[in-house]
Write an enzyme that holds these catalytic residues in place. Structure first.
Site, PDB file in Angstrom:
ATOM      1  N   LYS A  33      12.181  -9.531   1.797  1.00 58.75           N
ATOM      2  CA  LYS A  33      11.090  -8.810   1.118  1.00 58.75           C
ATOM      3  C   LYS A  33      11.323  -7.257   0.944  1.00 58.75           C
ATOM      4  O   LYS A  33      12.340  -6.804   1.440  1.00 58.75           O
ATOM      5  CB  LYS A  33      10.111  -8.711   1.896  1.00 58.75           C
ATOM      6  CG  LYS A  33       9.912  -8.015   3.281  1.00 58.75           C
ATOM      7  CD  LYS A  33       8.622  -8.005   4.434  1.00 58.75           C
ATOM      8  CE  LYS A  33       8.903  -7.071   5.495  1.00 58.75           C
ATOM      9  NZ  LYS A  33       7.821  -6.987   6.304  1.00 58.75           N
ATOM     10  N   ARG A 131      -3.863  -7.331  12.206  1.00 55.72           N
ATOM     11  CA  ARG A 131      -3.535  -6.872  10.710  1.00 55.72           C
ATOM     12  C   ARG A 131      -3.878  -8.303   9.989  1.00 55.72           C
ATOM     13  O   ARG A 131      -4.949  -8.523   9.756  1.00 55.72           O
ATOM     14  CB  ARG A 131      -2.029  -6.557  10.863  1.00 55.72           C
ATOM     15  CG  ARG A 131      -1.874  -5.824   9.322  1.00 55.72           C
ATOM     16  CD  ARG A 131      -0.131  -5.558   9.383  1.00 55.72           C
ATOM     17  NE  ARG A 131       0.776  -6.582   9.650  1.00 55.72           N
ATOM     18  CZ  ARG A 131       2.148  -6.206   9.699  1.00 55.72           C
ATOM     19  NH1 ARG A 131       2.681  -5.137   9.519  1.00 55.72           N
ATOM     20  NH2 ARG A 131       2.853  -7.440   9.542  1.00 55.72           N
ATOM     21  N   HIS A 163       2.503 -12.822  14.159  1.00 55.61           N
ATOM     22  CA  HIS A 163       3.284 -11.767  14.088  1.00 55.61           C
ATOM     23  C   HIS A 163       3.399 -10.777  15.425  1.00 55.61           C
ATOM     24  O   HIS A 163       2.354 -10.548  15.991  1.00 55.61           O
ATOM     25  CB  HIS A 163       3.401 -11.074  12.912  1.00 55.61           C
ATOM     26  CG  HIS A 163       4.442 -10.203  12.590  1.00 55.61           C
ATOM     27  ND1 HIS A 163       5.626 -10.342  12.338  1.00 55.61           N
ATOM     28  CD2 HIS A 163       4.589  -8.582  12.324  1.00 55.61           C
ATOM     29  CE1 HIS A 163       6.634  -9.559  12.182  1.00 55.61           C
ATOM     30  NE2 HIS A 163       5.860  -8.337  12.008  1.00 55.61           N
ATOM     31  N   ARG A 219      12.195 -15.846  12.231  1.00 60.66           N
ATOM     32  CA  ARG A 219      12.010 -14.927  10.788  1.00 60.66           C
ATOM     33  C   ARG A 219      12.914 -13.473  10.988  1.00 60.66           C
ATOM     34  O   ARG A 219      12.111 -12.486  10.834  1.00 60.66           O
ATOM     35  CB  ARG A 219      10.704 -14.826  10.488  1.00 60.66           C
ATOM     36  CG  ARG A 219       9.868 -15.977  10.543  1.00 60.66           C
ATOM     37  CD  ARG A 219       8.532 -15.597   9.784  1.00 60.66           C
ATOM     38  NE  ARG A 219       7.701 -14.423  10.653  1.00 60.66           N
ATOM     39  CZ  ARG A 219       7.012 -14.743  11.559  1.00 60.66           C
ATOM     40  NH1 ARG A 219       6.703 -15.783  12.135  1.00 60.66           N
ATOM     41  NH2 ARG A 219       6.353 -13.578  12.142  1.00 60.66           N
ATOM     42  N   TYR A 261      14.533  25.794  -2.430  1.00 57.46           N
ATOM     43  CA  TYR A 261      13.279  26.117  -2.350  1.00 57.46           C
ATOM     44  C   TYR A 261      12.567  26.594  -0.974  1.00 57.46           C
ATOM     45  O   TYR A 261      12.907  26.411  -0.040  1.00 57.46           O
ATOM     46  CB  TYR A 261      12.404  25.011  -2.724  1.00 57.46           C
ATOM     47  CG  TYR A 261      12.468  24.246  -4.120  1.00 57.46           C
ATOM     48  CD1 TYR A 261      12.241  25.309  -5.422  1.00 57.46           C
ATOM     49  CD2 TYR A 261      12.670  23.155  -4.344  1.00 57.46           C
ATOM     50  CE1 TYR A 261      12.407  24.965  -6.532  1.00 57.46           C
ATOM     51  CE2 TYR A 261      12.869  22.476  -5.612  1.00 57.46           C
ATOM     52  CZ  TYR A 261      12.655  23.606  -6.796  1.00 57.46           C
ATOM     53  OH  TYR A 261      12.633  23.041  -8.180  1.00 57.46           O
ATOM     54  N   CYS A 308      15.480  18.628  -2.583  1.00 49.45           N
ATOM     55  CA  CYS A 308      14.796  18.605  -3.635  1.00 49.45           C
ATOM     56  C   CYS A 308      14.777  17.212  -4.259  1.00 49.45           C
ATOM     57  O   CYS A 308      15.121  16.093  -3.704  1.00 49.45           O
ATOM     58  CB  CYS A 308      15.554  19.670  -4.729  1.00 49.45           C
ATOM     59  SG  CYS A 308      16.024  21.305  -4.054  1.00 49.45           S
TER      60      CYS A 308
END
Length: 372
Positions: A33, A131, A163, A219, A261, A308
């Site tokens: 993924k 989840r 999981h 996995r 910056y 940056c």
């Protein structure tokens, strides 16, 4: 001549998959993924399959269909599926789908009717991550509905999974509690009359440290790219990604010169500055300002001032540095260069995020170890 590049060693991926494969009797799903965690989904998938991976795992339907369109025929599981997707395309392509609720199951039943073939499902139980996955309270109803749909020839329940929360902290008691809940969930599966072929729970960390959680399928994701999920341990894995760029410009500046910056960095003495053409548009975290480690001109150095969008600056002191010199942000560490773990520590994140950030389309990915 290249300006900046991400190099991916496919042989390292093959070695890592072989190492993981040798440590389990279960089948192995290589998780690719997130564009292969920034390494490139298709090259990483092919390298993993070369080394004996049995499955591929992705989040989205589009990722799964991309694998199929590329000619990948091994089992593929996609598990992050929002409502309203054309799931029938996945069913038609033989993609396994993750289901965790009655509404998801209904969508998959509809997809199977459109495709004219049963959807292959992996039912997910929430064992404690809070989840994805059905809660323990909702699990029996999901199982009963799935059993009825299977009896009607609309789905085939081929997997049950969950999981981990804390597998990357070996010995954490939550892992044992989750394993106990998973066993209870499997007992309910049996009572519902379902006989899934694959039960899977182990991520990279559990694949490496908890063989009692391997069941029928493991996995690993991060580990196949050579990064360890457990701090301070390598398990013999070899990082596959190197990020580097050529110095665009050098200049000599006096002490007290503000750099980049906001002048968040000021030189303490006369110094040679090197401008490196990589920035946060390319994956360099802005949080690496004044902290990111870089190997340049034979030494380990630190980014000077703010990162940056397209570049950063390094104060090299009195050390000689020239336009075109190679600045290595991270690699395997074999030549003393920083690693993704070093970067994660410097910016307060995890190695997963560092490599995944470098999937930018602006910086070319170069593959070593490609096979015809």
């Amino acid at each position: 001549m290249w300006q900046a590049e991400v190099r991916v060693d496919l042989d390292a991926i093959r070695e890592n998959v072989s190492r993981l494969r040798s440590g389990t009797s279960a089948e192995l799903m290589a998780v690719v993924k997130g564009d292969g965690y920034g390494h490139g989904m298709l090259p990483a998938a092919r390298a993993a399959l070369d080394a004996g991976a049995d499955w591929l795992g992705v989040c989205t339907l589009d990722e799964a269909l991309t694998l199929r369109r590329a000619g990948v025929t091994v089992p593929v599981l996609a598990w992050l599926l929002a409502p309203g997707l054309p799931l029938h395309e996945g069913v038609t392509a033989g993609v396994d789908l993750g289901a965790a609720s009655l509404p998801q199951l209904d969508e998959m039943i509809g997809a199977s009717r459109l495709a004219g073939r049963p959807a292959r499902l992996h039912l997910k139980i929430d064992t404690g991550l809070s989840r994805g996955g059905a809660t323990v309270a909702d699990w029996p109803a999901l199982l009963d509905a799935a059993a009825k749909a299977q009896a009607d020839g609309l789905v085939e329940v081929v997997g049950v999974w969950s999981h981990f929360v804390y597998a990357d902290s070996p010995g954490h008691p939550t892992t044992d509690r989750q394993l106990a809940v998973f066993h209870e969930g499997l007992a309910m599966v049996e009572r519902a009359g379902l006989r899934p072929r694959w039960r899977h729970l182990a991520n990279s960390a559990a694949t490496l440290t908890r063989p009692d959680t391997h069941f029928d399928l493991v996995r690993p994701g991060l580990a196949i790219y050579g990064l360890s999920p457990v701090a301070g341990e390598t398990y013999g894995l070899r990082p596959a990604m190197t990020a580097r760029a050529r110095v665009m410009l050098t200049k000599r500046v006096p002490a007290g010169t503000g750099v980049s910056y906001g002048h968040a960095y000021t030189t303490e003495a006369d110094a040679n500055l090197a401008v490196v053409p990589l920035g946060y548009a390319d994956g360099v975290p802005r949080h690496a300002s004044n902290t990111g480690p870089v190997q340049l001109a034979g030494a380990r150095r630190t980014i000077s001032g703010r990162v940056c969008m397209d570049q950063f600056v390094i104060d090299c002191g009195d050390d000689p540095v020239a336009d075109g010199d190679v600045a290595t942000l991270f690699g395997s560490g074999a030549d003393g260069e920083p690693t993704a773990d070093d970067w994660a520590e410097a910016v307060g994140t995890i190695n997963y995020e560092i490599v995944t950030r470098f999937g930018s389309t602006r910086v070319p990915r170069i593959y070593d170890g490609e096979r015809p």
